[in-house]
Write an enzyme that holds these catalytic residues in place. Structure first.
Site, PDB file in Angstrom:
ATOM      1  N   LEU A 154       0.830  -1.218   0.000  1.00  0.00           N
ATOM      2  CA  LEU A 154       0.000   0.000   0.000  1.00  0.00           C
ATOM      3  C   LEU A 154       0.858   1.259   0.000  1.00  0.00           C
ATOM      4  O   LEU A 154       0.328   2.366  -0.100  1.00  0.00           O
ATOM      5  CB  LEU A 154      -0.897   0.014   1.239  1.00  0.00           C
ATOM      6  CG  LEU A 154      -2.107  -0.909   1.235  1.00  0.00           C
ATOM      7  CD1 LEU A 154      -2.799  -0.858   2.598  1.00  0.00           C
ATOM      8  CD2 LEU A 154      -3.083  -0.497   0.156  1.00  0.00           C
ATOM      9  N   LYS A 183      14.842  -6.693   4.862  1.00  0.00           N
ATOM     10  CA  LYS A 183      15.014  -5.753   5.978  1.00  0.00           C
ATOM     11  C   LYS A 183      16.342  -5.945   6.741  1.00  0.00           C
ATOM     12  O   LYS A 183      16.828  -5.014   7.370  1.00  0.00           O
ATOM     13  CB  LYS A 183      13.838  -5.856   6.952  1.00  0.00           C
ATOM     14  CG  LYS A 183      12.561  -5.220   6.408  1.00  0.00           C
ATOM     15  CD  LYS A 183      11.462  -5.208   7.456  1.00  0.00           C
ATOM     16  CE  LYS A 183      10.201  -4.567   6.914  1.00  0.00           C
ATOM     17  NZ  LYS A 183       9.117  -4.503   7.907  1.00  0.00           N
ATOM     18  N   ASP A 213       9.372   1.102  11.950  1.00  0.00           N
ATOM     19  CA  ASP A 213       8.338   0.158  12.404  1.00  0.00           C
ATOM     20  C   ASP A 213       8.122   0.260  13.917  1.00  0.00           C
ATOM     21  O   ASP A 213       6.996   0.097  14.403  1.00  0.00           O
ATOM     22  CB  ASP A 213       8.734  -1.286  12.062  1.00  0.00           C
ATOM     23  CG  ASP A 213       8.469  -1.633  10.599  1.00  0.00           C
ATOM     24  OD1 ASP A 213       7.605  -0.995   9.965  1.00  0.00           O
ATOM     25  OD2 ASP A 213       9.133  -2.559  10.076  1.00  0.00           O
ATOM     26  N   ALA A 224       8.725 -13.810  15.695  1.00  0.00           N
ATOM     27  CA  ALA A 224      10.055 -13.369  16.124  1.00  0.00           C
ATOM     28  C   ALA A 224      10.834 -12.809  14.932  1.00  0.00           C
ATOM     29  O   ALA A 224      12.062 -12.776  14.952  1.00  0.00           O
ATOM     30  CB  ALA A 224      10.810 -14.542  16.763  1.00  0.00           C
ATOM     31  N   GLY A 226      -3.414  -4.105  11.358  1.00  0.00           N
ATOM     32  CA  GLY A 226      -2.101  -3.457  11.232  1.00  0.00           C
ATOM     33  C   GLY A 226      -2.092  -2.198  10.392  1.00  0.00           C
ATOM     34  O   GLY A 226      -1.014  -1.643  10.134  1.00  0.00           O
TER      35      GLY A 226
HETATM   36  P1  NAP Z   1       9.335 -12.114   8.920  1.00  0.00           P
HETATM   37  O1  NAP Z   1      10.495 -11.296   9.376  1.00  0.00           O
HETATM   38  O2  NAP Z   1       9.469 -12.985   7.732  1.00  0.00           O
HETATM   39  O3  NAP Z   1       8.861 -13.002  10.184  1.00  0.00           O
HETATM   40  C1  NAP Z   1       7.770 -13.883  10.049  1.00  0.00           C
HETATM   41  C2  NAP Z   1       7.408 -14.461  11.413  1.00  0.00           C
HETATM   42  O4  NAP Z   1       6.226 -15.214  11.265  1.00  0.00           O
HETATM   43  C3  NAP Z   1       8.456 -15.402  11.980  1.00  0.00           C
HETATM   44  O5  NAP Z   1       8.406 -15.347  13.373  1.00  0.00           O
HETATM   45  C4  NAP Z   1       7.971 -16.754  11.455  1.00  0.00           C
HETATM   46  O6  NAP Z   1       8.321 -17.852  12.289  1.00  0.00           O
HETATM   47  C5  NAP Z   1       6.479 -16.592  11.555  1.00  0.00           C
HETATM   48  N1  NAP Z   1       5.787 -17.421  10.547  1.00  0.00           N
HETATM   49  C6  NAP Z   1       5.922 -17.346   9.204  1.00  0.00           C
HETATM   50  N2  NAP Z   1       5.105 -18.258   8.629  1.00  0.00           N
HETATM   51  C7  NAP Z   1       4.478 -18.901   9.648  1.00  0.00           C
HETATM   52  C8  NAP Z   1       3.526 -19.947   9.676  1.00  0.00           C
HETATM   53  N3  NAP Z   1       3.053 -20.539   8.565  1.00  0.00           N
HETATM   54  N4  NAP Z   1       3.099 -20.382  10.884  1.00  0.00           N
HETATM   55  C9  NAP Z   1       3.553 -19.824  12.022  1.00  0.00           C
HETATM   56  N5  NAP Z   1       4.461 -18.810  12.047  1.00  0.00           N
HETATM   57  C10 NAP Z   1       4.909 -18.366  10.872  1.00  0.00           C
HETATM   58  O7  NAP Z   1       8.062 -11.202   8.603  1.00  0.00           O
HETATM   59  P2  NAP Z   1       7.669  -9.792   9.293  1.00  0.00           P
HETATM   60  O8  NAP Z   1       8.203  -8.664   8.504  1.00  0.00           O
HETATM   61  O9  NAP Z   1       7.983  -9.878  10.736  1.00  0.00           O
HETATM   62  O10 NAP Z   1       6.084  -9.803   9.045  1.00  0.00           O
HETATM   63  C11 NAP Z   1       5.219 -10.588   9.855  1.00  0.00           C
HETATM   64  C12 NAP Z   1       3.774 -10.135   9.641  1.00  0.00           C
HETATM   65  O11 NAP Z   1       3.622  -8.776  10.052  1.00  0.00           O
HETATM   66  C13 NAP Z   1       3.325 -10.181   8.176  1.00  0.00           C
HETATM   67  O12 NAP Z   1       1.984 -10.590   8.157  1.00  0.00           O
HETATM   68  C14 NAP Z   1       3.439  -8.744   7.719  1.00  0.00           C
HETATM   69  O13 NAP Z   1       2.511  -8.442   6.687  1.00  0.00           O
HETATM   70  C15 NAP Z   1       3.069  -8.008   8.993  1.00  0.00           C
HETATM   71  N6  NAP Z   1       3.670  -6.661   9.049  1.00  0.00           N
HETATM   72  C16 NAP Z   1       2.825  -5.611   9.177  1.00  0.00           C
HETATM   73  C17 NAP Z   1       3.352  -4.327   9.267  1.00  0.00           C
HETATM   74  C18 NAP Z   1       2.416  -3.168   9.423  1.00  0.00           C
HETATM   75  O14 NAP Z   1       2.850  -2.018   9.278  1.00  0.00           O
HETATM   76  N7  NAP Z   1       1.165  -3.405   9.726  1.00  0.00           N
HETATM   77  C19 NAP Z   1       4.744  -4.108   9.207  1.00  0.00           C
HETATM   78  C20 NAP Z   1       5.572  -5.218   9.069  1.00  0.00           C
HETATM   79  C21 NAP Z   1       5.011  -6.499   8.982  1.00  0.00           C
HETATM   80  P3  NAP Z   1       9.731 -18.640  12.126  1.00  0.00           P
HETATM   81  O15 NAP Z   1      10.765 -17.756  12.750  1.00  0.00           O
HETATM   82  O16 NAP Z   1       9.485 -19.885  12.919  1.00  0.00           O
HETATM   83  O17 NAP Z   1       9.934 -18.857  10.664  1.00  0.00           O
END
Ligand code: NAP
Length: 279
Positions: A17, A67, A103, A128, A240
């Site tokens: 977005l 990131k 963030d 995490a 979010g």
């Molecule tokens: P990331 O760095 O790739 O981390 C993903 C996290 O989710 C890890 O802890 C991973 O666990 C876990 N995960 C991934 N697939 C999974 C599954 N199938 N079942 C259980 N756990 C799972 O991603 P991120 O940047 O932190 O983003 C995470 C979420 O936050 C996304 O949905 C993203 O769209 C959202 N987000 C939103 C904003 C906002 O501004 N609203 C900003 C950033 C992110 P493992 O470590 O075990 O792989």
């Protein structure tokens, strides 16, 4: 002379977005800059950053999966990115590209808008990764007592290491249900509930949410199973989108030195989500 340029890079990127949101902020500030979205694969990151230097980008946002990897292509890291261990905003300063993290501020502002009374709260954070890191550091500032829950518990333990009043649990740990019931803040920072995982929730089956629990799901665009359950239990809850807007606003301030029009940014996101039938 070509317009000044900003961008967001990631893989995937089509869902982002940021172009509509930042486009609305630029328009409202009467800045004739372009905001582009670039699909950049991990193997293409170094070459893209080289091109961005030559093309004199004012800055760019960085999203999944770059990131952490982006840091080695930059000239410096601001304290915000150093603390979180991830960069989501790059700012040109003269000839230098500096990595920041907005963030943390975005999460904190969105949370405080939803629940200004969360100071010292007992919290469960699912995830995490990068988003969880920002949430955990924001919650450290708010003196929360945290349990970080992740399917790979070693990653949760590494995030919890060195933080006061913070422990780690695996997503399949039998103690999780009790932790959730005792918590007054739940944060979903996993993709559970988004797109291909739309029917999934980080809550173990049969968990009882207390009505005085605050729930924030960093997934946005549609009500996730976690948010539906929170609404059913009359919890204060939010997706979010406000975090997205607040982190984008902080990036805008870093790039332009101007205060963004938050209402225009929110309205552009809602209009785009409505148009694309995501919500
Ligand atoms: P990331 O760095 O790739 O981390 C993903 C996290 O989710 C890890 O802890 C991973 O666990 C876990 N995960 C991934 N697939 C999974 C599954 N199938 N079942 C259980 N756990 C799972 O991603 P991120 O940047 O932190 O983003 C995470 C979420 O936050 C996304 O949905 C993203 O769209 C959202 N987000 C939103 C904003 C906002 O501004 N609203 C900003 C950033 C992110 P493992 O470590 O075990 O792989």
């Amino acid at each position: 002379m070509p317009p000044d340029r900003l961008a967001v890079i990631g893989d995937p990127i089509a869902h982002s977005l940021s172009p509509v949101m930042q486009g609305a902020a630029l328009l409202s500030a009467s800045l004739p800059w372009a905001f582009e979205a670039h699909h950049v694969l991990p193997a293409e990151l170094a070459a893209w950053v080289r091109r961005a230097r030559e093309a004199a980008y004012r800055g760019f946002n960085v999203t999944i999966p770059h990131k952490v990897a982006i840091a080695s292509h930059l000239d410096g890291i601001a304290s915000s990115a150093e603390r979180v261990g991830a960069v989501n905003t790059v700012v040109r300063s003269g000839e230098h590209l500096i990595g920041h993290n907005t963030d943390l501020v975005g999460f904190k502002q969105a949370l405080l808008a939803l629940a200004p009374d969360v100071w010292g709260v007992r919290a469960v954070i699912f995830g995490a990764g990068g988003a969880a890191r920002a949430a955990v550091h924001a919650l450290t500032d708010l003196e929360a007592r945290m349990t970080i829950v992740n399917r790979h518990v070693v990653r949760a333990a590494s995030l919890a290491e060195g933080l006061d009043r913070t422990t780690a649990l695996g997503a399949d740990d039998p103690r999780l249900a009790t932790e959730i019931e005792d918590a007054r803040l739940l944060v979903n920072a996993t993709p559970l509930g988004m797109s291909h995982l739309a029917d999934c929730s980080p809550l173990p089956a049969g968990t009882q949410l207390q009505p005085d629990t605050v729930v924030i799901d960093l997934v946005y665009g549609h009500p996730t199973p976690l948010l539906r359950e929170a609404a059913r239990r009359s919890c204060r809850c939010a997706d979010g989108l406000e975090m997205l807007v607040q982190q984008g606003a902080e990036s805008f301030r870093l790039w332009t030195g101007l205060e963004p029009d938050l209402e225009a940014m929110r309205a552009a996101c809602h209009a785009h989500l409505k148009e694309t039938q995501v919500c």
